[in-house]
Design an enzyme around this catalytic site. Sequence first.
Site, PDB file in Angstrom:
ATOM      1  N   SER A   1    -107.894 -63.109 -46.912  1.00 19.16           N
ATOM      2  CA  SER A   1    -108.841 -61.991 -47.044  1.00 19.16           C
ATOM      3  C   SER A   1    -109.985 -62.365 -47.976  1.00 19.16           C
ATOM      4  CB  SER A   1    -108.127 -60.757 -47.606  1.00 19.16           C
ATOM      5  OG  SER A   1    -107.181 -60.295 -46.696  1.00 19.16           O
TER       6      SER A   1
ATOM      7  N   ARG B   1    -114.186 -62.964 -47.167  1.00 17.61           N
ATOM      8  CA  ARG B   1    -115.188 -62.177 -47.905  1.00 17.61           C
ATOM      9  C   ARG B   1    -116.136 -63.081 -48.687  1.00 17.61           C
ATOM     10  NH1 ARG B   1    -110.938 -59.259 -46.509  1.00 17.61           N
ATOM     11  NH2 ARG B   1    -110.986 -56.975 -46.520  1.00 17.61           N
TER      12      ARG B   1
ATOM     13  N   GLN C   1    -110.052 -53.417 -43.230  1.00  9.07           N
ATOM     14  CA  GLN C   1    -111.079 -53.918 -42.301  1.00  9.07           C
ATOM     15  C   GLN C   1    -112.077 -52.826 -41.967  1.00  9.07           C
ATOM     16  OE1 GLN C   1    -108.884 -55.689 -39.067  1.00  9.07           O
ATOM     17  NE2 GLN C   1    -108.074 -57.312 -40.357  1.00  9.07           N
TER      18      GLN C   1
ATOM     19  N   ASP D   1     -98.823 -56.959 -43.806  1.00  9.37           N
ATOM     20  CA  ASP D   1     -98.690 -58.252 -43.127  1.00  9.37           C
ATOM     21  C   ASP D   1     -97.340 -58.912 -43.407  1.00  9.37           C
ATOM     22  OD1 ASP D   1    -101.221 -57.946 -42.087  1.00  9.37           O
ATOM     23  OD2 ASP D   1    -102.195 -59.084 -43.687  1.00  9.37           O
TER      24      ASP D   1
ATOM     25  N   ARG E   1     -96.205 -55.818 -33.630  1.00 11.66           N
ATOM     26  CA  ARG E   1     -95.202 -56.476 -34.488  1.00 11.66           C
ATOM     27  C   ARG E   1     -93.904 -55.686 -34.619  1.00 11.66           C
ATOM     28  NH1 ARG E   1     -99.342 -59.113 -38.928  1.00 11.66           N
ATOM     29  NH2 ARG E   1     -99.793 -60.973 -37.693  1.00 11.66           N
TER      30      ARG E   1
ATOM     31  N   ARG F   1     -97.573 -64.815 -37.846  1.00 10.37           N
ATOM     32  CA  ARG F   1     -96.567 -64.269 -38.781  1.00 10.37           C
ATOM     33  C   ARG F   1     -95.176 -64.175 -38.127  1.00 10.37           C
ATOM     34  NH1 ARG F   1     -99.447 -64.139 -43.101  1.00 10.37           N
ATOM     35  NH2 ARG F   1    -101.553 -63.336 -43.016  1.00 10.37           N
TER      36      ARG F   1
HETATM   37  C1  S3P Z   1    -107.096 -57.466 -43.781  1.00 12.35           C
HETATM   38  C2  S3P Z   1    -106.700 -56.168 -43.626  1.00 12.35           C
HETATM   39  C3  S3P Z   1    -105.465 -55.786 -42.931  1.00 12.35           C
HETATM   40  C4  S3P Z   1    -104.518 -56.964 -42.743  1.00 12.35           C
HETATM   41  C5  S3P Z   1    -105.249 -58.194 -42.274  1.00 12.35           C
HETATM   42  C6  S3P Z   1    -106.304 -58.604 -43.284  1.00 12.35           C
HETATM   43  C7  S3P Z   1    -108.365 -57.745 -44.483  1.00 12.35           C
HETATM   44  O1  S3P Z   1    -105.814 -55.274 -41.640  1.00 12.35           O
HETATM   45  O2  S3P Z   1    -103.492 -56.634 -41.845  1.00 12.35           O
HETATM   46  O3  S3P Z   1    -104.363 -59.281 -42.099  1.00 12.35           O
HETATM   47  O4  S3P Z   1    -108.623 -58.909 -44.867  1.00 12.35           O
HETATM   48  O5  S3P Z   1    -109.148 -56.797 -44.664  1.00 12.35           O
HETATM   49  P1  S3P Z   1    -106.197 -53.726 -41.397  1.00 12.35           P
HETATM   50  O6  S3P Z   1    -107.440 -53.444 -42.125  1.00 12.35           O
HETATM   51  O7  S3P Z   1    -106.378 -53.603 -39.907  1.00 12.35           O
HETATM   52  O8  S3P Z   1    -105.043 -52.941 -41.909  1.00 12.35           O
END
Ligand code: S3P
Length: 427
Positions: free
Chosen positions: A22, A26, A169, A315, A346, A388
């Site tokens: 993540s 970013r 996200q 996750d 999942r 995963r």
């Molecule tokens: C993430 C947010 C999560 C997560 C993904 C990474 C991110 O998803 O499951 O692996 O980096 O913002 P969601 O925003 O769909 O929950």
Amino acid sequence: MELKVKSTIGLVGEVSVPGDKSISHRAVILGSLAKGTTQVTGFLRSEDCLNTARAFMRLGVSISWPFPDVLEIHGNGLDGLREPGDVIDVGNSGTGIRLITGVLAGQSFYSVITGDESIRRRPMGRVVEPLKEMGAMIFGREGGDKAPLSIIGGELWPISYQSPVASAQVKSAILLAGLFAEGETSVTEPTLSRNHTELMLKGFGADVRSERTTATVVGRPQLNAQSVQVPGDISSAAYWMVAGLIIPNSELTITNVGINPTRTGIIDALRAMGANLVLENIREEAGESAADIVVRTSSLHGTEIKGELIPRLIDEVPILAVAAAVAEGDTVITDAKELRVKETDRIATVAVELAKFGVSIDELPDGMVIYGRSELTGTECQSHGDHRIAMSCAVAGMAASGETVVHDTECIRTSYPGFEATLASFA
Ligand code: S3P
């Protein structure tokens, strides 16, 4: 590709895991929108993050690799992107497509963004709708819910968005679009999701406020290049945490793992199950903390996982299900229907694959019940193209009798290049 895993005992010593996925995404995005050269150390060179870097190169940003784990992004400022000459392809990455769409919504040029088969099945309406409210024109299959998405953005106006899902996200896509809107853009979510975007935006000089589950950004900031130090990914560390806890005679230290509180639900859940798990050497860098995590073989018991804990470990549910399978008693996971729209469904893929090891498990519409305690038996499993699921099956294989073969493991490189080598080091 396939991965053969033998029954293992005694995981002893130290392992390190690659950079946080993540945070790596970013860093590329904000480095591309900042003025000057952003240096990212510990960048995750996984397919997902490389695709985000490729996307910004296609948008005219120059990105270089002075050293293998150092990425330099030569940003041209908030208005420095240019119309791409071809379709942007994020591969398997939900974070890539949703966050980049937020950025593209603020650009007055035409762009098309898409991804692999899994991405083209996943819901995009959750970002497309609020971005359209802000003034962007976005089209996609199924009324704009499915990629490929074509986007003509430009002048945006700020919104206060009440998100129906706790999703970093969604929150991040809107906050990133908010950078291009005059005034304050805010997102309120039902429960707090990971806050890396807010922390990093602050580090790059944006005016960002967080109050409970609302994040607000002031538009049109001047973002200045930064040095970003990426800690190890707790979602990758989770495989070795669970392995060290469930495999007999283990004492394992996982070094330099990010422990941002919006990500540490896995630690809380494992401790609630009776894990002997200790954090050492805790330190902080630009709002993100990291620690070494020491795990010792523990007798785990079942627990209940729901509510606000879910976004903090979303996750990690597949690997947590492996821990729950060998725990004494039952584990009930609810409020997790988001799992149905991840790289795979999942809830379904965990249930199908763990059943092959002899685990008794029931699907719920929004979670699962895992009945312990199971003796795992080596088997043949499928990743379903989901990294995963592949890695969780591999750890289950280490704890199972005999040999396990995990098929279709190329997907591991989307988040954890080097997983197979670390696994082999324990054989
Ligand atoms: C993430 C947010 C999560 C997560 C993904 C990474 C991110 O998803 O499951 O692996 O980096 O913002 P969601 O925003 O769909 O929950």
